[in-house]
Design a protein around this motif. Structure first.
Motif, PDB file in Angstrom:
ATOM      1  N   PHE A  44       0.824  -1.216   0.000  1.00 46.46           N
ATOM      2  CA  PHE A  44       0.000   0.000   0.000  1.00 46.46           C
ATOM      3  C   PHE A  44       0.859   1.267   0.000  1.00 46.46           C
ATOM      4  N   GLY A  45       2.072   1.151  -0.507  1.00 47.42           N
ATOM      5  CA  GLY A  45       2.972   2.301  -0.542  1.00 47.42           C
ATOM      6  C   GLY A  45       2.501   3.404  -1.470  1.00 47.42           C
ATOM      7  N   LYS A  46       1.672   3.025  -2.444  1.00 52.45           N
ATOM      8  CA  LYS A  46       1.162   4.026  -3.385  1.00 52.45           C
ATOM      9  C   LYS A  46       0.396   5.136  -2.682  1.00 52.45           C
ATOM     10  N   ALA A  47      -0.208   4.797  -1.553  1.00 51.85           N
ATOM     11  CA  ALA A  47      -0.999   5.789  -0.820  1.00 51.85           C
ATOM     12  C   ALA A  47      -0.126   6.931  -0.303  1.00 51.85           C
ATOM     13  N   LYS A  48       1.170   6.668  -0.148  1.00 54.53           N
ATOM     14  CA  LYS A  48       2.080   7.696   0.365  1.00 54.53           C
ATOM     15  C   LYS A  48       2.707   8.537  -0.750  1.00 54.53           C
ATOM     16  N   ILE A  49       2.489   8.125  -1.985  1.00 54.71           N
ATOM     17  CA  ILE A  49       3.045   8.879  -3.112  1.00 54.71           C
ATOM     18  C   ILE A  49       2.150  10.093  -3.377  1.00 54.71           C
ATOM     19  N   PRO A  50       2.737  11.269  -3.560  1.00 54.15           N
ATOM     20  CA  PRO A  50       1.910  12.458  -3.854  1.00 54.15           C
ATOM     21  C   PRO A  50       1.016  12.229  -5.069  1.00 54.15           C
ATOM     22  N   ILE A  51      -0.194  12.733  -4.986  1.00 53.24           N
ATOM     23  CA  ILE A  51      -1.183  12.470  -6.034  1.00 53.24           C
ATOM     24  C   ILE A  51      -0.739  13.035  -7.386  1.00 53.24           C
ATOM     25  N   ILE A  52       0.012  14.122  -7.373  1.00 57.84           N
ATOM     26  CA  ILE A  52       0.496  14.698  -8.633  1.00 57.84           C
ATOM     27  C   ILE A  52       1.562  13.795  -9.252  1.00 57.84           C
ATOM     28  N   GLU A  53       2.363  13.161  -8.413  1.00 56.33           N
ATOM     29  CA  GLU A  53       3.366  12.225  -8.933  1.00 56.33           C
ATOM     30  C   GLU A  53       2.690  10.999  -9.547  1.00 56.33           C
ATOM     31  N   ARG A  54       1.581  10.592  -8.973  1.00 52.81           N
ATOM     32  CA  ARG A  54       0.845   9.459  -9.544  1.00 52.81           C
ATOM     33  C   ARG A  54       0.257   9.824 -10.907  1.00 52.81           C
ATOM     34  N   PRO A 137     -10.351   1.533  -2.083  1.00 50.87           N
ATOM     35  CA  PRO A 137     -10.057   2.967  -2.252  1.00 50.87           C
ATOM     36  C   PRO A 137      -8.845   3.241  -3.142  1.00 50.87           C
ATOM     37  N   GLN A 138      -7.801   2.424  -2.975  1.00 52.87           N
ATOM     38  CA  GLN A 138      -6.597   2.647  -3.779  1.00 52.87           C
ATOM     39  C   GLN A 138      -6.871   2.399  -5.261  1.00 52.87           C
ATOM     40  N   ARG A 139      -7.643   1.372  -5.538  1.00 51.15           N
ATOM     41  CA  ARG A 139      -7.991   1.076  -6.933  1.00 51.15           C
ATOM     42  C   ARG A 139      -8.915   2.154  -7.500  1.00 51.15           C
ATOM     43  N   ARG A 140      -9.785   2.694  -6.669  1.00 52.81           N
ATOM     44  CA  ARG A 140     -10.671   3.776  -7.123  1.00 52.81           C
ATOM     45  C   ARG A 140      -9.857   4.962  -7.629  1.00 52.81           C
ATOM     46  N   VAL A 141      -8.836   5.327  -6.866  1.00 48.64           N
ATOM     47  CA  VAL A 141      -7.969   6.447  -7.272  1.00 48.64           C
ATOM     48  C   VAL A 141      -7.217   6.098  -8.552  1.00 48.64           C
ATOM     49  N   ASP A 142      -6.690   4.866  -8.606  1.00 48.95           N
ATOM     50  CA  ASP A 142      -5.953   4.415  -9.795  1.00 48.95           C
ATOM     51  C   ASP A 142      -6.824   4.493 -11.049  1.00 48.95           C
TER      52      ASP A 142
END
Length: 198
Positions: A44-54, A137-142
């Protein structure tokens, strides 16, 4: 001194209204959102990545359509600096059109475009059936980011419109919950399919 995104856009008035996504949209103030892959190996490390970087990461692999590379990402692959330039120009267009903080518009667009449920295939007695499942939630953002970038690249391909303009239009339409947005259309399709598979 306040930390602003790219030295221009404030983080202070940006909040995530959807309680399910609050822990998965990282809005920690950073000048240049770059984590250097430090969360890559953590669960779940993606949750800590800034949303703009994603968003930048998705812009670098934008050519996917479905499960195969229908179109290539052309000159974007692996070039984060180019992706950041696209984001900056996109945010300038959003700010000009909406007269609002583009970061706030982008976060709201993600909330609007994130599907709440989808379908999976289960096998029972040798037959396969679609089954509706809740979307994490993580997949929703993805999915929201992926669909916005797909919509932007498909909207600008072989057309007299730049990727920045197409992405800005996609984000603004998603912010307004407009059916002109590819991400909103995909969300409704996914949820409709899931509803019929309950």
């Amino acid at each position: 001194m306040k930390m602003k995104l790219f030295g221009r856009w404030d983080y202070e008035d940006v909040t995530v209204e959807d309680p399910g996504l609050r822990d998965y949209i990282n809005l920690k103030p950073m000048l240049i959102p770059y984590s250097g892959g430090r969360h890559q190996k953590h669960r779940f490390g993606k949750a800590k990545i800034p949303i703009i970087e994603r968003l930048a990461g998705r812009l670098m692999t934008s050519g996917h359509l479905g499960k195969k590379h229908k179109w290539t990402s052309e000159h974007q692959t692996g070039k984060k600096y180019n992706a950041y330039k696209i984001i900056i120009r996109t945010f300038e267009i959003i700010e000009k059109r909406t007269k609002q903080n583009p970061l706030k518009v982008f976060v709201k667009a993600i909330e609007n475009a994130a599907p709440r449920e989808e379908t999976t295939t289960i096998e029972y007695g040798g037959a396969r059936y679609p089954k509706a499942v809740d979307c994490s939630p993580q997949r929703r953002v993805d999915l929201a980011i992926r669909h916005m970038v797909w919509g932007a690249f498909h909207g600008s391909r072989k057309k007299p419109i730049s990727i920045e303009e197409a992405l800005a239009e996609e984000i603004i339409n998603a912010y307004n919950n407009s059916l002109k947005s590819y991400a909103i259309k995909r969300k409704l399709e996914i949820e409709k399919t899931a509803e019929s598979a309950r």
